[in-house]
Design an enzyme around this catalytic site. Structure first.
Site, PDB file in Angstrom:
ATOM      1  N   ASP A  30       0.840  -1.195   0.000  1.00 49.20           N
ATOM      2  CA  ASP A  30       0.000   0.000   0.000  1.00 49.20           C
ATOM      3  C   ASP A  30       0.879   1.250   0.000  1.00 49.20           C
ATOM      4  OD1 ASP A  30      -2.655   1.379   2.118  1.00 49.20           O
ATOM      5  OD2 ASP A  30      -2.357   1.407  -0.066  1.00 49.20           O
ATOM      6  N   LYS A  37       3.031   3.433  -5.726  1.00 47.63           N
ATOM      7  CA  LYS A  37       2.535   2.450  -6.705  1.00 47.63           C
ATOM      8  C   LYS A  37       3.630   2.039  -7.688  1.00 47.63           C
ATOM      9  CE  LYS A  37      -0.688   3.397  -4.123  1.00 47.63           C
ATOM     10  NZ  LYS A  37      -0.645   2.636  -2.842  1.00 47.63           N
ATOM     11  N   ASP A  96      -2.995  -2.997  -2.794  1.00 49.05           N
ATOM     12  CA  ASP A  96      -4.065  -2.001  -2.873  1.00 49.05           C
ATOM     13  C   ASP A  96      -3.864  -1.125  -4.112  1.00 49.05           C
ATOM     14  OD1 ASP A  96      -5.144   0.894  -0.946  1.00 49.05           O
ATOM     15  OD2 ASP A  96      -6.318  -0.511  -2.135  1.00 49.05           O
ATOM     16  N   ASN A  97      -4.915  -0.470  -4.586  1.00 46.36           N
ATOM     17  CA  ASN A  97      -4.848   0.579  -5.614  1.00 46.36           C
ATOM     18  C   ASN A  97      -4.353   0.118  -6.972  1.00 46.36           C
ATOM     19  OD1 ASN A  97      -3.482   2.058  -2.839  1.00 46.36           O
ATOM     20  ND2 ASN A  97      -5.447   2.805  -3.626  1.00 46.36           N
ATOM     21  N   GLU A 143     -11.147   4.244  -1.865  1.00 42.19           N
ATOM     22  CA  GLU A 143     -11.672   4.504  -0.523  1.00 42.19           C
ATOM     23  C   GLU A 143     -12.543   5.765  -0.493  1.00 42.19           C
ATOM     24  OE1 GLU A 143      -8.501   3.736  -1.157  1.00 42.19           O
ATOM     25  OE2 GLU A 143      -7.122   5.285  -0.501  1.00 42.19           O
TER      26      GLU A 143
HETATM   27  C1  LIG Z   1       8.482   2.069   2.993  1.00 42.90           C
HETATM   28  C2  LIG Z   1       7.946   2.962   1.962  1.00 42.90           C
HETATM   29  C3  LIG Z   1       6.745   3.574   2.161  1.00 42.90           C
HETATM   30  C4  LIG Z   1       6.253   4.417   1.167  1.00 42.90           C
HETATM   31  C5  LIG Z   1       4.964   5.027   1.424  1.00 42.90           C
HETATM   32  N1  LIG Z   1       4.503   5.295   2.648  1.00 42.90           N
HETATM   33  N2  LIG Z   1       3.268   5.803   2.509  1.00 42.90           N
HETATM   34  C6  LIG Z   1       2.987   5.840   1.210  1.00 42.90           C
HETATM   35  C7  LIG Z   1       1.686   6.295   0.635  1.00 42.90           C
HETATM   36  C8  LIG Z   1       1.352   5.470  -0.590  1.00 42.90           C
HETATM   37  N3  LIG Z   1      -0.111   5.430  -0.875  1.00 42.90           N
HETATM   38  C9  LIG Z   1      -0.600   6.172  -1.861  1.00 42.90           C
HETATM   39  O1  LIG Z   1       0.116   6.945  -2.504  1.00 42.90           O
HETATM   40  C10 LIG Z   1      -2.062   6.110  -2.133  1.00 42.90           C
HETATM   41  C11 LIG Z   1      -2.649   7.118  -2.904  1.00 42.90           C
HETATM   42  C12 LIG Z   1      -4.022   7.111  -3.172  1.00 42.90           C
HETATM   43  C13 LIG Z   1      -4.629   8.169  -4.004  1.00 42.90           C
HETATM   44  C14 LIG Z   1      -4.159   9.476  -3.923  1.00 42.90           C
HETATM   45  C15 LIG Z   1      -4.744  10.477  -4.710  1.00 42.90           C
HETATM   46  C16 LIG Z   1      -5.814  10.157  -5.560  1.00 42.90           C
HETATM   47  F1  LIG Z   1      -6.392  11.127  -6.303  1.00 42.90           F
HETATM   48  C17 LIG Z   1      -6.287   8.852  -5.645  1.00 42.90           C
HETATM   49  C18 LIG Z   1      -5.699   7.857  -4.867  1.00 42.90           C
HETATM   50  C19 LIG Z   1      -4.842   6.111  -2.637  1.00 42.90           C
HETATM   51  C20 LIG Z   1      -4.259   5.100  -1.868  1.00 42.90           C
HETATM   52  O2  LIG Z   1      -5.029   4.107  -1.327  1.00 42.90           O
HETATM   53  C21 LIG Z   1      -2.887   5.085  -1.618  1.00 42.90           C
HETATM   54  O3  LIG Z   1      -2.375   4.052  -0.862  1.00 42.90           O
HETATM   55  N4  LIG Z   1       4.043   5.366   0.501  1.00 42.90           N
HETATM   56  C22 LIG Z   1       7.002   4.622   0.034  1.00 42.90           C
HETATM   57  C23 LIG Z   1       8.230   3.963  -0.093  1.00 42.90           C
HETATM   58  N5  LIG Z   1       8.694   3.171   0.855  1.00 42.90           N
HETATM   59 MG   LIG Z   2      -3.855   2.497  -0.718  1.00 43.30          MG
END
Ligand SMILES: Cc1cc(-c2n[nH]c(CCNC(=O)c3cc(-c4ccc(F)cc4)cc(O)c3O)n2)ccn1
Ligand SMILES: [Mg+2]
Length: 221
Positions: free
Chosen positions: A141, A144, A169-170, A199
């Site tokens: 998660d 991406k 996810d996603n 979500e």
């Molecule tokens: C350890 C490590 C950790 C990371 C890291 N940590 N936290 C994340 C966040 C990542 N999640 C997302 O970007 C995400 C985005 C959307 C979204 C956003 C905007 C929209 F318009 C539509 C959908 C929806 C979701 O459900 C998502 O999960 N990366 C990175 C690298 N290494």
């Molecule tokens: Mg997500």
């Protein structure tokens, strides 16, 4: 300075959730995101699918990439026994700080090991840092465009065993097209898609469940 969205989400948890009650923490976050401010938690619709895949896998070792505010960490760990090893990686220190407090409010701080850093840097250190040989369940998660390199890295580090389940996810929104092509064409994985929605919205999204079949070679041509 103004509070951040994760800090406002945490405030909603502190005000509306019962300390030590994971279900009330989940409900408080979902209510906040449905009625006050959208936030990128896996949410209640995809969360129910996550719950069912976790329960059917009943893993003893779990890795989560992308903690954010701790919503899915609470969802996953409220279902599993205290002996379960759960490691979650978060690279944003502000997200990690909020997640620690959300997890603590749920009373799950003793079951969750939150590590700050980048997945690519931390995955190769999992065995040494935690004495974990393989993960029974991995929840993707995080960024991406890290999904594909990171599932390859998990394989190369020998962190997946026959039967290990990777749930991503996603895969439609924001989307992980190269990852989907890889897991669906690889002979080393058996994949299936769970159709759902982004979500707290009506936008199409979903989760991809990929089961590791063991160390085979060759790709399906
Ligand atoms: C350890 C490590 C950790 C990371 C890291 N940590 N936290 C994340 C966040 C990542 N999640 C997302 O970007 C995400 C985005 C959307 C979204 C956003 C905007 C929209 F318009 C539509 C959908 C929806 C979701 O459900 C998502 O999960 N990366 C990175 C690298 N290494
Ligand atoms: Mg997500």
């Amino acid at each position: 300075t103004r509070t951040s969205r994760p800090q406002r989400l945490l405030q909603a948890v502190c005000i509306n959730a019962v300390r030590g009650n994971p279900d009330s923490v989940i409900a408080a976050i979902d209510h906040f995101c449905q009625n006050q401010e959208w936030a990128m938690n896996v949410g209640d619709e995809k969360g129910a699918i996550l719950d069912s895949v976790v329960m059917e896998t009943s893993p003893s070792t779990v890795l989560e990439l992308g903690t954010y505010c701790g919503y899915s960490a609470v969802r996953i760990m409220r279902l599993l026994p205290p002996a379960t090893r759960f490691i979650t990686l978060e690279m944003n220190p502000d997200y990690a700080a909020v997640a620690r407090q959300v997890i603590q409010h749920a009373g799950l701080q003793d079951k969750v090991c939150l590590v700050e850093g980048k997945s690519a840097d931390l995955i190769p250190k999992m065995a040494d840092m935690f004495g974990i040989r393989t993960f029974d369940f991995v929840f993707f998660d995080h960024w991406k465009d890290c999904y594909l390199p990171d599932i390859r890295l998990l394989e190369d580090c020998g962190l997946l065993d026959q039967g290990s389940v990777v749930l991503a996810d996603n895969v439609l929104c924001p989307g992980a097209p190269e990852y989907l092509d890889y897991v669906r064409s690889s002979l080393r994985f058996s994949s299936r898609f769970y159709r759902s929605h982004l979500e707290y919205t009506r936008v199409l999204d979903g989760l991809e469940r990929s089961e590791y079949l063991g160390h085979r070679d060759a790709q399906r041509d």
